[in-house]
Design an enzyme around this catalytic site. Structure first.
Site, mmCIF file in Angstrom:
data_model
loop_
_atom_site.group_PDB
_atom_site.id
_atom_site.type_symbol
_atom_site.label_atom_id
_atom_site.label_comp_id
_atom_site.label_asym_id
_atom_site.label_seq_id
_atom_site.Cartn_x
_atom_site.Cartn_y
_atom_site.Cartn_z
ATOM 1 N N ARG A 269 0.843 -1.185 0.000
ATOM 2 C CA ARG A 269 0.000 0.000 0.000
ATOM 3 C C ARG A 269 0.882 1.239 0.000
ATOM 4 O O ARG A 269 2.022 1.190 0.465
ATOM 5 C CB ARG A 269 -0.895 0.028 1.254
ATOM 6 N N HIS A 440 -7.541 -25.385 31.733
ATOM 7 C CA HIS A 440 -7.447 -26.635 30.973
ATOM 8 C C HIS A 440 -8.846 -27.117 30.609
ATOM 9 O O HIS A 440 -9.742 -27.039 31.439
ATOM 10 C CB HIS A 440 -6.756 -27.695 31.828
HETATM 11 C C1 LIG Z 1 -7.254 -6.272 2.335
HETATM 12 C C2 LIG Z 1 -6.714 -5.672 3.614
HETATM 13 C C3 LIG Z 1 -6.774 -6.397 4.786
HETATM 14 C C4 LIG Z 1 -6.296 -5.846 5.965
HETATM 15 N N1 LIG Z 1 -6.380 -6.586 7.105
HETATM 16 C C5 LIG Z 1 -5.902 -6.087 8.254
HETATM 17 C C6 LIG Z 1 -6.004 -6.821 9.468
HETATM 18 O O1 LIG Z 1 -6.519 -7.938 9.490
HETATM 19 N N2 LIG Z 1 -5.529 -6.258 10.604
HETATM 20 C C7 LIG Z 1 -4.944 -5.021 10.613
HETATM 21 O O2 LIG Z 1 -4.520 -4.566 11.673
HETATM 22 N N3 LIG Z 1 -4.848 -4.285 9.486
HETATM 23 C C8 LIG Z 1 -5.309 -4.789 8.319
HETATM 24 N N4 LIG Z 1 -5.252 -4.021 7.176
HETATM 25 C C9 LIG Z 1 -4.635 -2.684 7.258
HETATM 26 C C10 LIG Z 1 -5.626 -1.668 7.838
HETATM 27 O O3 LIG Z 1 -6.801 -1.687 7.079
HETATM 28 C C11 LIG Z 1 -4.989 -0.287 7.833
HETATM 29 O O4 LIG Z 1 -3.765 -0.338 8.521
HETATM 30 C C12 LIG Z 1 -5.883 0.751 8.507
HETATM 31 O O5 LIG Z 1 -7.120 0.823 7.857
HETATM 32 C C13 LIG Z 1 -5.204 2.127 8.500
HETATM 33 O O6 LIG Z 1 -6.055 3.069 9.066
HETATM 34 P P1 LIG Z 1 -5.955 4.617 8.674
HETATM 35 O O7 LIG Z 1 -6.985 5.300 9.493
HETATM 36 O O8 LIG Z 1 -4.573 5.068 8.744
HETATM 37 O O9 LIG Z 1 -6.347 4.674 7.132
HETATM 38 P P2 LIG Z 1 -7.655 4.257 6.357
HETATM 39 O O10 LIG Z 1 -8.352 3.156 7.049
HETATM 40 O O11 LIG Z 1 -7.232 4.038 4.953
HETATM 41 O O12 LIG Z 1 -8.602 5.521 6.464
HETATM 42 C C14 LIG Z 1 -8.327 6.736 5.851
HETATM 43 C C15 LIG Z 1 -9.628 7.448 5.572
HETATM 44 O O13 LIG Z 1 -9.350 8.762 5.167
HETATM 45 C C16 LIG Z 1 -10.231 9.130 4.126
HETATM 46 N N5 LIG Z 1 -9.587 10.196 3.377
HETATM 47 C C17 LIG Z 1 -8.433 10.124 2.672
HETATM 48 N N6 LIG Z 1 -8.102 11.336 2.183
HETATM 49 C C18 LIG Z 1 -9.073 12.188 2.579
HETATM 50 C C19 LIG Z 1 -9.290 13.572 2.394
HETATM 51 N N7 LIG Z 1 -8.424 14.337 1.717
HETATM 52 N N8 LIG Z 1 -10.394 14.112 2.944
HETATM 53 C C20 LIG Z 1 -11.275 13.347 3.634
HETATM 54 N N9 LIG Z 1 -11.118 12.041 3.832
HETATM 55 C C21 LIG Z 1 -10.023 11.469 3.329
HETATM 56 C C22 LIG Z 1 -10.421 7.832 3.356
HETATM 57 O O14 LIG Z 1 -11.627 7.860 2.614
HETATM 58 C C23 LIG Z 1 -10.451 6.804 4.480
HETATM 59 O O15 LIG Z 1 -11.757 6.572 4.939
HETATM 60 C C24 LIG Z 1 -5.738 -4.543 5.972
HETATM 61 C C25 LIG Z 1 -5.704 -3.790 4.799
HETATM 62 C C26 LIG Z 1 -6.192 -4.342 3.625
HETATM 63 C C27 LIG Z 1 -6.143 -3.522 2.374
#
Ligand SMILES: Cc1cc2nc3c(=O)[nH]c(=O)nc-3n(C[C@H](O)[C@H](O)[C@H](O)COP(=O)(O)OP(=O)(O)OC[C@H]3O[C@@H](n4cnc5c(N)ncnc54)[C@H](O)[C@@H]3O)c2cc1C
Length: 465
Positions: A269, A440
């Site tokens: 990613r 257990h």
């Molecule tokens: C297929 C898959 C499976 C995964 N499985 C796991 C798992 O089992 N366990 C685990 O710990 N992690 C897992 N992950 C990783 C996890 O999903 C991410 O680490 C986590 O979602 C990160 O959170 P975040 O808030 O940083 O970003 P995100 O969850 O990506 O959220 C960011 C948000 O910001 C919004 N956004 C972006 N830019 C803007 C903007 N300019 N204005 C307004 N909104 C905006 C987006 O729409 C999004 O909703 C997985 C990822 C994938 C792709």
């Protein structure tokens, strides 16, 4: 102009958890989300993949029910129902987050946020508006990485986002990337009867994990019928005359031509920071994303960042922990992010879960190790459930018994790892785990047995004469 103590851009795991913490601390919060609250984790990541894995887990139990005297007869898969179950779980959780925002008096604005000054964000939503915050926290997350492979943009080449929206089970699937996301999708589709191939560039699948776990997982996936090419590089993707994808791969044995109905690109990613106004605002970025210190501060005073967008460990529980540190500092507390003890989970069958150093990392650091191992085949609960593959490995200091790393390959590994995480967080020793009475029959007894094994005192391993 709307005013708040904190403006958070991005309502994923990092952003919405930070918003709740801000509210708990008495701050007035505006959360800007352009899509669906919960971000990648709830909508396109952790939750939908685990919902599908739960369905294939039921399938697996049904297939093996006969061994325990429960024959469910002919088993059929309703893929549409599987997908709608996944969607229902996602919707319930997203609605839950919406309710949490309301109950914490967090104002959610739907739209795309862009930083226009150290205290202002412009929101492009149903209308254009500016919002003001004494502090700004950027949590825009990540998106699937693009790879410069010729043919990668063609039809039939999908990302993990697309894989979660399929309407039919593919006949064959080639997964580029044998990391956590790649092996989880490989598991889902192989169990559903798809012919699966994994192509991984590095010498081992799940390359960040202990070599022994990676090798064990490879063995189990191959037994499942998955073809795995490691140390292999995809050169280009073409269409063959049958309408399938033809993937040209260079392996140690030369060039291979592999075909599959679909190609899933799961190579990692990248930070989702385009259009966020970072350059104009002078916010520094690096290879991993937005540059922050251990207080989640960017180089611009008053602006913080957290989650996948800052790089490092791209996991939901890390994102939320970083979000909390960012907002606590934004509201005048003194919090520091500590990455020493972070559990890593991979939801294959059996699962992988680990915390701390791998054996090769510990050796590279010159640590003197005592390794305690215990196989699940010697654990009563594993035998009861018919899940006897796998083992637990605890790496500890040869003298003090301080735990450096715990690696679990086996049933419920992703639940069992919490005991190890807590133990490492509290700087416990193997003796402290082994002297704790475990219930257990449970799988967690295997954790204690691995700790005992480190001291040469495992109960359920035959003694060497
Ligand atoms: C297929 C898959 C499976 C995964 N499985 C796991 C798992 O089992 N366990 C685990 O710990 N992690 C897992 N992950 C990783 C996890 O999903 C991410 O680490 C986590 O979602 C990160 O959170 P975040 O808030 O940083 O970003 P995100 O969850 O990506 O959220 C960011 C948000 O910001 C919004 N956004 C972006 N830019 C803007 C903007 N300019 N204005 C307004 N909104 C905006 C987006 O729409 C999004 O909703 C997985 C990822 C994938 C792709």
């Amino acid at each position: 102009m709307k005013q708040s103590d904190v403006v958070i851009v991005g309502g994923g795991t990092a952003g919405y958890v930070a918003a709740i913490r801000a509210s708990q601390l008495g701050g007035k919060v505006i959360l800007i989300e352009k899509d669906s609250l919960g971000g990648t984790c709830l909508n396109r990541g952790c939750i939908p993949t685990k919902a599908l894995l739960h369905s294939v887990g039921i399938l697996e139990s049904a297939r093996h029910g006969k061994d325990c005297g429960v024959d469910v007869g002919d088993i059929s898969i309703d893929f549409a129902k599987m997908m709608s179950h996944k969607d229902a779980v996602v919707n319930t959780l997203v609605t839950g987050v919406q309710y949490l925002m309301k109950s914490n008096a967090i104002e959610v604005i739907k739209g795309t946020g862009k930083v226009i000054s150290p205290t202002e964000v412009e929101v492009d939503g149903s209308q254009k508006e500016k919002v003001k915050g004494n502090r700004i926290i950027l949590t825009p997350g990540s998106v699937p990485s693009a790879v410069p492979i010729p043919g990668v943009d063609g039809p039939g080449v999908i990302t993990s986002d697309d894989a979660l929206q399929l309407t039919e089970i593919p006949q064959s699937l080639l997964v580029i990337g044998g990391g956590a996301i790649g092996v989880e999708f490989a598991t889902i589709f192989a169990k559903l009867g798809t012919e699966v191939t994994i192509v991984e560039m590095l010498p081992q699948i799940v390359p960040t994990e202990d070599l022994e776990l990676s090798a064990s997982l490879k063995g189990v996936l191959e037994k499942e019928g998955i073809k795995i090419f490691t140390g292999a590089q995809v050169g280009r993707i073409e269409d063959d005359s049958e309408g399938d994808k033809l993937v040209i791969v260079t392996t140690g044995e030369g060039e291979q031509k592999l075909t599959a109905e679909l190609v899933l690109v799961a190579v990692g990613r990248r930070p989702n920071i385009k259009g966020l106004g970072l350059e104009e605002a002078g916010i520094k970025t690096g290879r991993g994303g937005i540059t922050v210190n251990d207080r989640m501060e960017t180089n611009i005073p008053g602006i913080y960042a957290a989650g996948d967008a800052v790089g490092g460990i791209l996991l939901a529980h890390v994102a939320s922990a970083e979000g909390v540190v960012a907002v606590e500092n934004a509201l005048g507390k003194d919090s520091v992010m500590d990455y020493r003890v972070v559990p890593r989970c991979i939801y294959t069958m059996p699962e992988i879960a680990a915390v701390g150093l791998t054996e090769s990392q510990a050796k590279e650091e010159g640590l003197e190790l005592k390794v305690g191992r215990f196989p699940f085949s010697a654990n009563s609960k594993s035998l009861i459930s018919g899940q006897r593959d796998g083992f637990i490995k605890i790496l500890s200091d040869a003298k003090s018994g301080e735990i450096f790393g715990v690696h679990i390959f086996g049933p419920q590994a992703t639940e069992l790892i919490s005991e190890a995480t807590l133990a490492m967080g509290m700087e416990a020793t193997v003796a402290e785990i082994s002297s704790t009475i475990h219930a257990h029959p449970t799988l967690s007894e295997a954790v204690r047995e691995a700790a005992l094994a480190a001291e040469g005192m495992a109960v359920h391993i035959p003694r060497k004469s």
